[in-house]
Design a protein around this motif. Structure first.
Motif, short mmCIF file in Angstrom:
data_model
loop_
_atom_site.label_atom_id
_atom_site.label_comp_id
_atom_site.label_asym_id
_atom_site.label_seq_id
_atom_site.Cartn_x
_atom_site.Cartn_y
_atom_site.Cartn_z
N GLY A 14 0.80 -1.22 0.00
CA GLY A 14 0.00 0.00 0.00
C GLY A 14 0.83 1.27 0.00
N GLY A 16 2.67 2.34 -2.42
CA GLY A 16 2.66 2.98 -3.74
C GLY A 16 3.74 2.48 -4.70
N LYS A 17 4.33 1.33 -4.41
CA LYS A 17 5.40 0.80 -5.29
C LYS A 17 4.92 0.59 -6.73
CE LYS A 17 5.80 -2.87 -2.83
NZ LYS A 17 4.81 -2.48 -1.83
N SER A 18 3.80 -0.13 -6.87
CA SER A 18 3.35 -0.47 -8.23
C SER A 18 2.95 0.80 -8.97
CB SER A 18 2.17 -1.45 -8.17
OG SER A 18 2.55 -2.61 -7.46
N THR A 19 2.29 1.72 -8.28
CA THR A 19 1.90 3.00 -8.89
C THR A 19 3.14 3.72 -9.42
OG1 THR A 19 0.09 3.19 -7.30
CG2 THR A 19 0.75 5.21 -8.44
N LEU A 189 3.16 11.74 0.28
CA LEU A 189 2.97 12.88 -0.62
C LEU A 189 2.09 12.47 -1.81
CD1 LEU A 189 6.68 14.09 -0.58
CD2 LEU A 189 4.75 15.05 0.71
#
Ligand SMILES: Nc1ncnc2c1ncn2[C@@H]1O[C@H](COP(=O)(O)OP(=O)(O)O)[C@@H](O)[C@H]1O
Ligand SMILES: [Mg+2]
Length: 213
Positions: A14, A16-19, A189
């Protein structure tokens, strides 16, 4: 032509790695670079099969101690590294990894208590000593991270917030120990602000090869 660069994205579920990995892939490809993105476990037929065992919520029925869990990740890593990543780097492709060896140190080591030294040794074996040139650590508190996941939790996500606190601390310990390789980014952020920060880190890495982006 210089060898391709290897960039890994790390952080708790959750964060945000894949994003971010997908944003960076699109950006670099748009600039004309040859880029490949893989997720761990996965990226090969064996890796995807191992992923099903490790992450499927149905896998929760399969009892697995930390070491066995780790060795499954290591098998997927060995296959991906030898058959896919190394040949791509040899032909100057930029390889982005949504998780790599540090995930095992953080999750199975700091999170589940498997001996850190064993994980380091087996990681070295599985990767043939290959390490990322840059590791982006998306740092986020577990409550925020887990609240972002709006699908059914996978097997490991079900370990709960206390587990993820240990994993987060583990990641920060790893980053402190290797400040040249790790860049810690505040993952609370906005998506685009984070992407901009990551691009600056990638820019300085590429500059070392005389490449501008
Ligand atoms: N900086 C961000 N701020 C708010 N939400 C985000 C941010 N980055 C990602 N998300 C959202 O959080 C969820 C988890 O992101 P994801 O990239 O899948 O994380 P990971 O791959 O680390 O598990 C997704 O729904 C995604 O759209
Ligand atoms: Mg992901």
């Amino acid at each position: 032509m210089p060898r391709g660069r290897l960039i890994s994205f790390e952080g708790i579920d959750g964060s945000g790695k894949s994003t971010q990995a997908e944003q960076i892939e699109l950006y670099l490809r748009g600039k004309g670079f040859e880029v490949k993105l893989f997720r761990e476990p996965g990226g090969t037929p064996l890796g995807e099969a191992v992923r099903e065992i490790l992450l499927s919520p149905r896998g929760s029925d399969i009892a697995m101690d930390g070491l066995s869990e780790y060795l499954l990740f290591a098998a997927s890593r060995a296959e991906l590294t030898g058959k896919v990543i190394k040949p791509l780097l040899d032909r100057s492709c930029t390889v982005l990894l949504d998780r790599y060896g540090d995930s095992s140190l953080a999750y199975q080591g700091y999170g589940r208590g498997v001996d850190i030294d064993i994980i380091r040794r087996v990681n070295r074996l599985a990767t043939g000593g290959l390490k990322p040139d840059l590791t982006v650590l998306l740092d986020l508190d577990p409550d925020t991270a887990l609240s972002r996941i709006n699908r059914a939790s996978d097997r490991i996500e079900q370990y709960g917030a206390d587990f993820f606190r240990k994993v987060r601390e583990g990641y920060l310990t790893l980053a402190e120990a290797e400040p040249d390789r790790f860049r810690v980014v505040d993952a609370s952020l906005d998506v685009d602000v984070i992407t901009g920060q990551i691009l600056m880190h990638i820019e300085s890495l590429f500059n070392q090869d005389g490449i501008t982006i």
